[in-house]
Scaffold this motif. Sequence first.
Motif, PDB file in Angstrom:
ATOM      1  N   THR A 199       0.824  -1.213   0.000  1.00 56.20           N
ATOM      2  CA  THR A 199       0.000   0.000   0.000  1.00 56.20           C
ATOM      3  C   THR A 199       0.856   1.261   0.000  1.00 56.20           C
ATOM      4  O   THR A 199       0.359   2.337   0.333  1.00 56.20           O
ATOM      5  CB  THR A 199      -0.904   0.043   1.252  1.00 56.20           C
ATOM      6  OG1 THR A 199      -0.060   0.082   2.407  1.00 56.20           O
ATOM      7  CG2 THR A 199      -1.819  -1.142   1.328  1.00 56.20           C
ATOM      8  N   ASP A 250       4.474  -1.710   5.537  1.00 56.82           N
ATOM      9  CA  ASP A 250       3.232  -0.941   5.457  1.00 56.82           C
ATOM     10  C   ASP A 250       2.131  -1.647   6.247  1.00 56.82           C
ATOM     11  O   ASP A 250       2.176  -2.857   6.459  1.00 56.82           O
ATOM     12  CB  ASP A 250       2.811  -0.700   4.009  1.00 56.82           C
ATOM     13  CG  ASP A 250       2.682  -1.992   3.227  1.00 56.82           C
ATOM     14  OD1 ASP A 250       3.246  -3.011   3.654  1.00 56.82           O
ATOM     15  OD2 ASP A 250       2.010  -1.974   2.187  1.00 56.82           O
ATOM     16  N   GLY A 288      -3.631   4.689   6.476  1.00 59.21           N
ATOM     17  CA  GLY A 288      -2.398   4.070   5.998  1.00 59.21           C
ATOM     18  C   GLY A 288      -1.228   4.370   6.921  1.00 59.21           C
ATOM     19  O   GLY A 288      -1.088   5.494   7.415  1.00 59.21           O
ATOM     20  N   LEU A 293      -3.438   3.854  -0.101  1.00 59.48           N
ATOM     21  CA  LEU A 293      -4.226   2.758   0.457  1.00 59.48           C
ATOM     22  C   LEU A 293      -5.143   2.124  -0.585  1.00 59.48           C
ATOM     23  O   LEU A 293      -5.638   1.015  -0.388  1.00 59.48           O
ATOM     24  CB  LEU A 293      -5.063   3.273   1.638  1.00 59.48           C
ATOM     25  CG  LEU A 293      -5.346   2.268   2.747  1.00 59.48           C
ATOM     26  CD1 LEU A 293      -4.081   1.674   3.286  1.00 59.48           C
ATOM     27  CD2 LEU A 293      -6.160   2.913   3.845  1.00 59.48           C
ATOM     28  N   THR A 312      -4.352   0.774  -3.144  1.00 58.98           N
ATOM     29  CA  THR A 312      -3.751  -0.436  -3.700  1.00 58.98           C
ATOM     30  C   THR A 312      -3.775  -1.602  -2.722  1.00 58.98           C
ATOM     31  O   THR A 312      -3.229  -2.655  -3.009  1.00 58.98           O
ATOM     32  CB  THR A 312      -2.281  -0.176  -4.099  1.00 58.98           C
ATOM     33  OG1 THR A 312      -1.565   0.228  -2.930  1.00 58.98           O
ATOM     34  CG2 THR A 312      -2.169   0.898  -5.157  1.00 58.98           C
ATOM     35  N   LEU A 313      -4.404  -1.388  -1.562  1.00 59.64           N
ATOM     36  CA  LEU A 313      -4.466  -2.469  -0.577  1.00 59.64           C
ATOM     37  C   LEU A 313      -5.102  -3.689  -1.221  1.00 59.64           C
ATOM     38  O   LEU A 313      -6.178  -3.620  -1.790  1.00 59.64           O
ATOM     39  CB  LEU A 313      -5.283  -2.050   0.645  1.00 59.64           C
ATOM     40  CG  LEU A 313      -5.478  -3.126   1.710  1.00 59.64           C
ATOM     41  CD1 LEU A 313      -4.149  -3.581   2.261  1.00 59.64           C
ATOM     42  CD2 LEU A 313      -6.385  -2.646   2.821  1.00 59.64           C
TER      43      LEU A 313
END
Lengths: 190, 369
Positions: free
Chosen positions: A47, A81, A150, A181, A183-184
């Motif tokens: 992330t 992360d 994040g 975030l 791309t979590l």
Amino acid sequence: MTQFQRASWLAVLIVTLVAFGLVVPRLPAWGDETVALVADTEVAMATASVVIPAGWDLDIAASSQRRPVASRGAVEVSTTDAVWLGDTAALLANVSRLLFDGEAVIPDVASQADAPAGDASSRDVWQLTPAAAASPHAPVRVDVIREGQGVVLVTARGPASDVTAASDAIDAISDSVQLDLSTLDLEVRG
Amino acid sequence: MRELTRARFALGWWAPRRAGWWVLIAASAVGAVWVWQGLVPGWRDFPQVGPTALVLTVPLVVAWWWLLRIPQLWARIASSGAIAAIAWGALVAAGVYALPSNAALITVIGQRTSIDFAQAWGPALIAPLTEETGKAMGIGVVLLAVGQRLRTPMDAALLGAFAGLGFTLTEDVLYAFNIAYVNLGENQFVSTALIYLLRAVVFGSVSHVAFSAFVGAGLGFLLVGRSRGRVRLGVALIALGPVLHGLWNSPWLAPLWLRVVYLVAVPLIVWWVLHVVRRSEYVWFRAVLSTPGALGATPPAYLDAVRPTWWQRRAYRASVARAYGRAAIASQRAVEAELSDLADAIDVGDGAAAAALRTRLEARLVPGV
């Protein structure tokens, strides 16, 4: 089952067990453990991303699994992360528990306004250092970077004097952290 | 079906004369240690995750156990054989094949190509190789441990599925710890429940059970398939498991809509594979009972009374009920089971059981006997 089938199954079983259990795990030892960076290099996490400066050695095994670890001399910096929904005071207490076994000097966040969860526009950076009773194996400093939910932990280990000497470079690594975030990835990657 | 009296792959808990039993025991012991070593740091950092995961594992096992009973139309997998396959998947496929090798091979990709490529494609390229191989070996070890051969591709598909179930049980626990690391253990119970909900329900069709069942079916076609083109079909099915697995892990499926398409497509593929495997079971059934043996061939009219699929059997039983009343359904089910058991007894050379079943069938079907 014929004798040939039994022997074939047994041979395949033993060969694959030895191959995957004993041989394959040793393959990375035949290659380079780290790559020496000749230019500033961005490395992704799940992330977030971080830029490791030129001159540092990047650990290939950890970085290939989205946990960038870099070293220079005796100093090692790892970045991790995470996601945190609650308040920052609880976050720092939890980081202290996980990385310092609770023996950390935690900044006083109660006196400062805490960013509401989900507010990714504000960026706060907190630094944890070992308390006097901390284990000698504890990190020398942990930067906790938070943007909304994040979080990235930048953890520096090594002799305290070396870490202090490298503090500008470590600050630069912390400053380079970019959180995203969106791309979590909670998907199941079996 | 529950009326079947015979079961395949029953494993004695003490069978030291079989090399497969030793491989199963030794590899499971090593795998258990390695899995435990993988779990210990998470167990220490996040103490609520492990117990929560273990509690959630129970309904998952029960649900999959029940689901995997449904395809057992022509033969039952003995509980001991199924448990052995699950143990192999949970301990050996996960602990010996996957855990040490996945990280190592992704590192090798990072060494030989780039870290970016390893991050993006490592899980897609490596996990199918290590994990599908490990689970498929569960079929072989059970066969060796029980000293039986495959009879139909369904045998291998079911053993593969049980090994896949074991693997997914261990992997679910590992994922529960992974998600705890991601949220720093902020709410361990909720995060563990969430990951089980995602893996078992939302992504339920993207299951190791399905992938390894495909591979098992493929191995079954290669080893005991009867139809023409069995080699082609076997190779295709063996490839299908890893390909679907790799596709799910790949960045190609990053867009959400593609993941939805995938989640819809996989159950359709499962249905198709089940259809293909089921047909092979029916071919086996008719071939075995149509061949004149010591007791003679079974009359074709009796064979026709046993339909090849669950749905066709249901329709056939409904027609029996219309003709003879609902009470005839039990008798029809008994005939289906006894003929299936007879085929199994003849195929494995169990003459005494075959004779007893034949006598029972004659008493049921032939008036005046």
